[in-house]
Scaffold this motif. Sequence first.
Motif, PDB file in Angstrom:
ATOM      1  N   SER A 179     -34.042   1.832  62.297  1.00 42.28           N
ATOM      2  CA  SER A 179     -32.943   2.678  62.743  1.00 42.28           C
ATOM      3  C   SER A 179     -32.936   3.988  61.959  1.00 42.28           C
ATOM      4  O   SER A 179     -32.777   3.997  60.745  1.00 42.28           O
ATOM      5  N   LEU A 192     -36.642  14.945  48.528  1.00 42.68           N
ATOM      6  CA  LEU A 192     -37.590  13.970  47.990  1.00 42.68           C
ATOM      7  C   LEU A 192     -37.185  12.571  48.456  1.00 42.68           C
ATOM      8  O   LEU A 192     -36.030  12.178  48.340  1.00 42.68           O
ATOM      9  N   GLY A 193     -38.139  11.853  49.015  1.00 38.18           N
ATOM     10  CA  GLY A 193     -37.865  10.488  49.483  1.00 38.18           C
ATOM     11  C   GLY A 193     -37.475  10.431  50.947  1.00 38.18           C
ATOM     12  O   GLY A 193     -37.474   9.373  51.553  1.00 38.18           O
ATOM     13  N   LEU A 194     -37.122  11.597  51.529  1.00 34.29           N
ATOM     14  CA  LEU A 194     -36.823  11.650  52.970  1.00 34.29           C
ATOM     15  C   LEU A 194     -38.115  12.064  53.680  1.00 34.29           C
ATOM     16  O   LEU A 194     -39.141  11.466  53.484  1.00 34.29           O
ATOM     17  N   THR A 234     -48.208  -1.663  57.244  1.00 26.58           N
ATOM     18  CA  THR A 234     -47.643  -2.824  56.558  1.00 26.58           C
ATOM     19  C   THR A 234     -47.515  -3.989  57.520  1.00 26.58           C
ATOM     20  O   THR A 234     -47.488  -3.791  58.734  1.00 26.58           O
ATOM     21  N   LEU A 246     -46.153  10.443  58.808  1.00 28.46           N
ATOM     22  CA  LEU A 246     -45.286  11.597  58.561  1.00 28.46           C
ATOM     23  C   LEU A 246     -46.213  12.809  58.474  1.00 28.46           C
ATOM     24  O   LEU A 246     -47.118  12.832  57.638  1.00 28.46           O
TER      25      LEU A 246
ATOM     26  N   TYR B  48     -44.874   7.355  44.042  1.00 31.05           N
ATOM     27  CA  TYR B  48     -44.509   8.748  43.738  1.00 31.05           C
ATOM     28  C   TYR B  48     -44.974   9.129  42.342  1.00 31.05           C
ATOM     29  O   TYR B  48     -45.459  10.233  42.123  1.00 31.05           O
ATOM     30  N   PHE B  63     -35.041  11.477  43.484  1.00 30.58           N
ATOM     31  CA  PHE B  63     -35.572  10.244  44.073  1.00 30.58           C
ATOM     32  C   PHE B  63     -34.477   9.167  44.135  1.00 30.58           C
ATOM     33  O   PHE B  63     -34.240   8.550  45.169  1.00 30.58           O
ATOM     34  N   THR B  66     -31.739   9.867  46.742  1.00 34.70           N
ATOM     35  CA  THR B  66     -32.160   9.547  48.109  1.00 34.70           C
ATOM     36  C   THR B  66     -32.169   8.037  48.320  1.00 34.70           C
ATOM     37  O   THR B  66     -31.671   7.534  49.332  1.00 34.70           O
ATOM     38  N   GLN B  70     -29.603   7.044  51.095  1.00 35.32           N
ATOM     39  CA  GLN B  70     -30.268   6.844  52.383  1.00 35.32           C
ATOM     40  C   GLN B  70     -30.795   5.431  52.578  1.00 35.32           C
ATOM     41  O   GLN B  70     -30.961   4.992  53.705  1.00 35.32           O
ATOM     42  N   ALA B 108     -41.290  -2.327  55.060  1.00 38.20           N
ATOM     43  CA  ALA B 108     -42.403  -2.413  54.114  1.00 38.20           C
ATOM     44  C   ALA B 108     -42.435  -3.824  53.525  1.00 38.20           C
ATOM     45  O   ALA B 108     -41.434  -4.316  53.010  1.00 38.20           O
ATOM     46  N   ASN B 224     -32.085   3.679  58.093  1.00 34.44           N
ATOM     47  CA  ASN B 224     -32.872   4.026  56.917  1.00 34.44           C
ATOM     48  C   ASN B 224     -33.577   5.354  57.168  1.00 34.44           C
ATOM     49  O   ASN B 224     -34.553   5.420  57.892  1.00 34.44           O
ATOM     50  N   ASN B 225     -33.037   6.402  56.588  1.00 36.75           N
ATOM     51  CA  ASN B 225     -33.648   7.715  56.758  1.00 36.75           C
ATOM     52  C   ASN B 225     -34.629   8.043  55.637  1.00 36.75           C
ATOM     53  O   ASN B 225     -35.289   9.077  55.682  1.00 36.75           O
ATOM     54  N   ALA B 226     -34.684   7.183  54.630  1.00 37.02           N
ATOM     55  CA  ALA B 226     -35.549   7.470  53.480  1.00 37.02           C
ATOM     56  C   ALA B 226     -36.987   7.099  53.837  1.00 37.02           C
ATOM     57  O   ALA B 226     -37.591   6.201  53.258  1.00 37.02           O
ATOM     58  N   LEU B 227     -37.544   7.832  54.811  1.00 33.22           N
ATOM     59  CA  LEU B 227     -38.876   7.479  55.321  1.00 33.22           C
ATOM     60  C   LEU B 227     -39.972   7.731  54.299  1.00 33.22           C
ATOM     61  O   LEU B 227     -40.988   7.040  54.293  1.00 33.22           O
ATOM     62  N   GLY B 228     -39.782   8.726  53.444  1.00 33.49           N
ATOM     63  CA  GLY B 228     -40.772   8.999  52.403  1.00 33.49           C
ATOM     64  C   GLY B 228     -40.875   7.815  51.444  1.00 33.49           C
ATOM     65  O   GLY B 228     -41.968   7.382  51.085  1.00 33.49           O
ATOM     66  N   ILE B 229     -39.718   7.282  51.060  1.00 31.97           N
ATOM     67  CA  ILE B 229     -39.711   6.137  50.144  1.00 31.97           C
ATOM     68  C   ILE B 229     -40.294   4.910  50.838  1.00 31.97           C
ATOM     69  O   ILE B 229     -41.081   4.168  50.250  1.00 31.97           O
ATOM     70  N   GLU B 230     -39.928   4.731  52.103  1.00 27.55           N
ATOM     71  CA  GLU B 230     -40.454   3.577  52.846  1.00 27.55           C
ATOM     72  C   GLU B 230     -41.984   3.647  52.953  1.00 27.55           C
ATOM     73  O   GLU B 230     -42.679   2.655  52.755  1.00 27.55           O
ATOM     74  N   LEU B 231     -42.466   4.841  53.244  1.00 21.86           N
ATOM     75  CA  LEU B 231     -43.917   5.020  53.348  1.00 21.86           C
ATOM     76  C   LEU B 231     -44.581   4.742  51.997  1.00 21.86           C
ATOM     77  O   LEU B 231     -45.641   4.110  51.923  1.00 21.86           O
ATOM     78  N   MET B 234     -44.915   1.159  51.548  1.00 24.79           N
ATOM     79  CA  MET B 234     -46.022   0.623  52.328  1.00 24.79           C
ATOM     80  C   MET B 234     -47.355   0.888  51.623  1.00 24.79           C
ATOM     81  O   MET B 234     -48.245   0.046  51.598  1.00 24.79           O
ATOM     82  N   LYS B 235     -47.472   2.085  51.037  1.00 27.16           N
ATOM     83  CA  LYS B 235     -48.727   2.463  50.384  1.00 27.16           C
ATOM     84  C   LYS B 235     -48.912   1.768  49.035  1.00 27.16           C
ATOM     85  O   LYS B 235     -50.030   1.627  48.563  1.00 27.16           O
TER      86      LYS B 235
END
Lengths: 268, 246
Positions: A179, A192-194, A234, A246, B48, B63, B66, B70, B108, B224-231, B234-235
């Motif tokens: 979502s 950062l993190g978005l 994943t 992204l 990160y 960090f 967010t 988020q 993730a 969950n808008n924190a897509l950078g953290i989610e990615l 995953m990594k």
Amino acid sequence: MSKVARRHHNGKLDMVFEPRRGYTRMPHVFQQPPLKASRELYEGKDPTATVFVMESSGGMVAGDRNDITIRLLPGSKARIIQQSALKVYRSHTGETCVQSIDVQLEEESRLEWMPEVIIPFADSKFQMETTIRLAKGATLLWGEIIAPGREMRGEVFDFSSLKSMMKIYVEEELLAFDSLHFVPDNLHLNGLGLLEEALYVGSIWLVSEKADEIDLRAIHEAMNVGDGLRAGVTRLAGNAVHCRFLGVNQWRLQQELKRVFSELAALI
Amino acid sequence: MKQQNDDSSNLSNTVAIPTDIQFLRLLQIHDSAFPIGTYTQSYGMETYIQDDAIRTKEELIAFCTTFLYQNLVYGDAILIQEAHKAAKDRDIDRLLHLENLCGAIKLAKESRDASVNLGRQFIKTVSPLVEDAFFDEWKNRIAANEIKGHYAILYGIYCAVNNMDAHYAVLSYLFSSVNGLVTNAVRAVPFGQNTGVQAVHLLAEEAVAAAGLVAGLTEKDISNNALGIELASMKHEYLHSRLFIS
């Protein structure tokens, strides 16, 4: 003097696929403009029915709705391709455009939904709800790309709101719920993190009984990242895999997403 | 025995101030030495750090902020609040739904596993300390592998059966989560102790504001808008050398 209110479009498309004499056919289809489906197309002896979905209005305007239902009867195989990017125009009335997609995949059926780009214009409001239910043995490969707006016109995250909800159920159990809720006025999307420097968000969802056999490390290592593109893969609970992209550049993200999409399609 | 404050004319009538013993119990379970393994989780932060994207106090705070607003606010915190309410209502079906949802939103794999590992360690540690039939029932479902046992849901139930107010349950969870991240960053980057202390000092104010937001949210707000953290989570699975397990 009040202006005559514009009537909202409510596009509807109900598609049912079933195997008939060795090929998957779409004997039942209900379409209400501006949504329309092409007839089934085939590649050689492949029984998979390929159907193009068209949006004849050119885009969604404040308060418009698109409702799509897709049902694959046991053993059927279909590939659905959106003919063009989905454009969501400025919401001059403040109303939200809604796209609802409900997919039901019965035993041993297989659906591929090829990614096209969703473009939310400046001041648009858009909500999309996608629910996919799979029975035992069904296979899904689904792709999606969200743009920040008409980037070439300098329109980047100028929309009012964008909400995207993706739910995947396998045998009635919620496996994944993704979502996103972007309201650029209240959210520094480049934080950062978005999204950081990224403008485009791509996703792939895979459900297959063969998912366990896929070497995700190999998929990960083969991903052509860098140069403004980041990607990850994943394993979800159950027999499912999720990839996220992204990217700064649409073309680059789209190329790589489609490459991974084809790579996965060949494995399941 | 201390009385719960049910006085509806009280200024703080929406939130029951914890009793002294409840306050100390919360401090104890959120202590970094409480053995549930928070010190092993970075929730993608390590990716990160290895990318050299967290080098300064400001980047660390960015960090954590967010992650707080988020990820936690629109994820675990809503689930704690909802699980707390469901446990008060003794609504098992609702809790089963929330348990399932908690796993489904953590895309993730490592974040999802972290949630289950913390949950399992938490129940092992607190179950000798809790005497409550409802809590035991939930514990038995985990033991029987009927459910995974996600930490946020368990923690919400734990706070409810111990009559701790949902607000304090959420507030202390949010604070301890970012506090844990900072502690881990201090070790991993590394930062000086003072940098960590100053970051947590600032993040405490954010945790208060975030908890205020959570109070007005429900299940339908989960995102969950924190897509950078989610990615990054995953990594993290594919990093060559790792200090943390997520």
